[in-house]
Design a protein around this motif. Sequence first.
Motif, short mmCIF file in Angstrom:
data_model
loop_
_atom_site.label_atom_id
_atom_site.label_comp_id
_atom_site.label_asym_id
_atom_site.label_seq_id
_atom_site.Cartn_x
_atom_site.Cartn_y
_atom_site.Cartn_z
N LEU A 131 0.83 -1.20 0.00
CA LEU A 131 0.00 0.00 0.00
C LEU A 131 0.87 1.26 0.00
O LEU A 131 0.54 2.26 -0.66
CB LEU A 131 -0.92 0.00 1.22
N LEU A 132 1.98 1.20 0.73
CA LEU A 132 2.86 2.36 0.82
C LEU A 132 3.57 2.63 -0.50
O LEU A 132 3.79 3.80 -0.87
CB LEU A 132 3.89 2.14 1.93
N LEU A 133 3.93 1.56 -1.22
CA LEU A 133 4.71 1.71 -2.46
C LEU A 133 3.88 1.44 -3.70
O LEU A 133 4.43 1.11 -4.75
CB LEU A 133 5.90 0.73 -2.41
N GLU A 134 2.57 1.61 -3.59
CA GLU A 134 1.68 1.28 -4.72
C GLU A 134 1.87 2.21 -5.90
O GLU A 134 1.84 1.78 -7.06
CB GLU A 134 0.23 1.33 -4.24
N GLY B 178 -1.86 -7.89 -6.94
CA GLY B 178 -3.30 -7.89 -6.71
C GLY B 178 -3.90 -6.50 -6.76
O GLY B 178 -4.99 -6.30 -7.31
N LEU B 179 -3.20 -5.52 -6.19
CA LEU B 179 -3.71 -4.14 -6.21
C LEU B 179 -3.78 -3.60 -7.64
O LEU B 179 -4.69 -2.83 -7.97
CB LEU B 179 -2.79 -3.25 -5.36
N LYS B 180 -2.83 -4.00 -8.48
CA LYS B 180 -2.81 -3.51 -9.86
C LYS B 180 -3.97 -4.08 -10.69
O LYS B 180 -4.31 -3.53 -11.74
CB LYS B 180 -1.49 -3.88 -10.53
N THR B 181 -4.55 -5.20 -10.24
CA THR B 181 -5.64 -5.81 -11.01
C THR B 181 -7.02 -5.26 -10.64
O THR B 181 -8.00 -5.61 -11.28
CB THR B 181 -5.65 -7.34 -10.79
N ILE B 182 -7.08 -4.43 -9.61
CA ILE B 182 -8.38 -3.86 -9.20
C ILE B 182 -8.80 -2.81 -10.23
O ILE B 182 -8.05 -1.85 -10.47
CB ILE B 182 -8.29 -3.24 -7.81
N PRO B 183 -9.98 -2.94 -10.83
CA PRO B 183 -10.40 -1.98 -11.86
C PRO B 183 -10.54 -0.57 -11.28
O PRO B 183 -11.07 -0.38 -10.19
CB PRO B 183 -11.76 -2.53 -12.32
N GLU B 184 -10.07 0.40 -12.01
CA GLU B 184 -10.13 1.78 -11.55
C GLU B 184 -11.56 2.28 -11.45
O GLU B 184 -11.87 3.11 -10.60
CB GLU B 184 -9.32 2.67 -12.51
N ASP B 185 -12.44 1.78 -12.34
CA ASP B 185 -13.83 2.25 -12.29
C ASP B 185 -14.53 1.81 -11.00
O ASP B 185 -15.44 2.50 -10.52
CB ASP B 185 -14.61 1.77 -13.52
N VAL B 186 -14.12 0.68 -10.43
CA VAL B 186 -14.70 0.24 -9.16
C VAL B 186 -14.30 1.19 -8.04
O VAL B 186 -15.13 1.58 -7.21
CB VAL B 186 -14.22 -1.20 -8.83
N LEU B 187 -13.04 1.61 -8.03
CA LEU B 187 -12.58 2.55 -7.02
C LEU B 187 -13.23 3.91 -7.21
O LEU B 187 -13.58 4.59 -6.23
CB LEU B 187 -11.05 2.68 -7.09
N ASP C 248 3.41 4.19 -8.83
CA ASP C 248 4.52 3.79 -9.69
C ASP C 248 5.47 4.97 -9.92
O ASP C 248 5.53 5.54 -11.02
CB ASP C 248 3.99 3.25 -11.01
N THR C 249 6.22 5.33 -8.89
CA THR C 249 7.21 6.40 -9.01
C THR C 249 8.61 5.80 -8.99
O THR C 249 8.81 4.64 -8.62
CB THR C 249 7.07 7.40 -7.84
N ARG C 250 9.58 6.60 -9.36
CA ARG C 250 10.96 6.12 -9.40
C ARG C 250 11.44 5.73 -8.00
O ARG C 250 12.11 4.71 -7.82
CB ARG C 250 11.86 7.20 -9.99
N LEU C 251 11.09 6.54 -7.00
CA LEU C 251 11.49 6.24 -5.63
C LEU C 251 10.85 4.94 -5.14
O LEU C 251 11.50 4.11 -4.49
CB LEU C 251 11.09 7.40 -4.71
N ASN C 252 9.56 4.76 -5.46
CA ASN C 252 8.87 3.54 -5.03
C ASN C 252 9.44 2.30 -5.71
O ASN C 252 9.54 1.23 -5.09
CB ASN C 252 7.38 3.66 -5.31
N ARG C 253 9.79 2.42 -6.98
CA ARG C 253 10.38 1.28 -7.68
C ARG C 253 11.71 0.89 -7.04
O ARG C 253 12.02 -0.30 -6.89
CB ARG C 253 10.57 1.60 -9.16
N PHE C 254 12.51 1.89 -6.66
CA PHE C 254 13.78 1.61 -5.99
C PHE C 254 13.52 0.96 -4.62
O PHE C 254 14.21 -0.01 -4.24
CB PHE C 254 14.57 2.90 -5.81
#
Length: 294
Positions: free
Chosen positions: A99-102, A180-189, A104-110
């Motif tokens: 949840l903290l690194l969800e 799993g978080l990436k598979t949640i449809p954006e329209d549902v959120l 997709d930024t350069r810092l989060n990827r590192f």
Amino acid sequence: MTAPSVRRGPLLGGGLYPTWFLAPAFAILMVFFFLPTLFNFIYAFTNWSAFHDDIAGVGFANFESVLSNGSLVSSLRITIVYAVLVAILQNGMGLGLALLLERDTRLNRFARVVFFVPVLMSALAVGYIFQALLKPDGALNGLLHVSVPWLGSTTWTVVTVAFVNSWKWMGLAMVIFLAGLKTIPEDVLEAARLDGAGVWKTFTQVRFPLLAPAVTFNVATALLGSFNGFDTILATTGGGPAQTTEVLNIYIFKVYGNGLFAQATTMSLVLFLIVTILAFPVIGYLRKRERVLS
């Protein structure tokens, strides 16, 4: 222009030739997994030990001796407590990191790479590192200016060791939860936000239920992996203090080291049966939960 056809010679077996590439893997599995497992079932019914020149069958005598052994029951209880603690800590930390690194930024990827590195490390290496950090004159007590016996308490050491193992594997749980978080449809959120749901309610009522497949995988692998725990505990406590972290594999290791090979083999077979018996209801419950939430 048509592409040239690939000729398959008779030595490649026609259309089945890719199967030959599996042969080395199957050979390794056969030598180092299937055959030892088969012999495990055989030697459990013998008197194999360092104190006999020959090997003879003894029927179910080893099982009667093992099941009446109070130390085995105590090790089984410690193993269950350890496995539950690891499942909770590993998945709690993994989900928090996901949840903290969800984003997709350069810092989060590192940061994801940094937290995944322990997964690639040897469990023994991780154990020895933490053993050095947590000893009475270790770096952690020096940093905090305290004198806490992190690995010397008969009550809390099992929690400490469970945390060490969870720290090693939380990167794997993080990756699964991120997927799993990436598979949640954006329209549902978006629909949840339009209905007035806040961040917490969106997570508990929408996002977490949709993570059911990831939860099933992470909980099952954490529990089953912890039942086979050995390396981290051996490196940190060796089963101590006063055998309070002596899980089944540590106990089996000590019995084998005493030359009682057949009894150790019988104990490993009992562990295999226990894990198998516990795995089906746990995985069945989690899969049922998936169907209810989906």
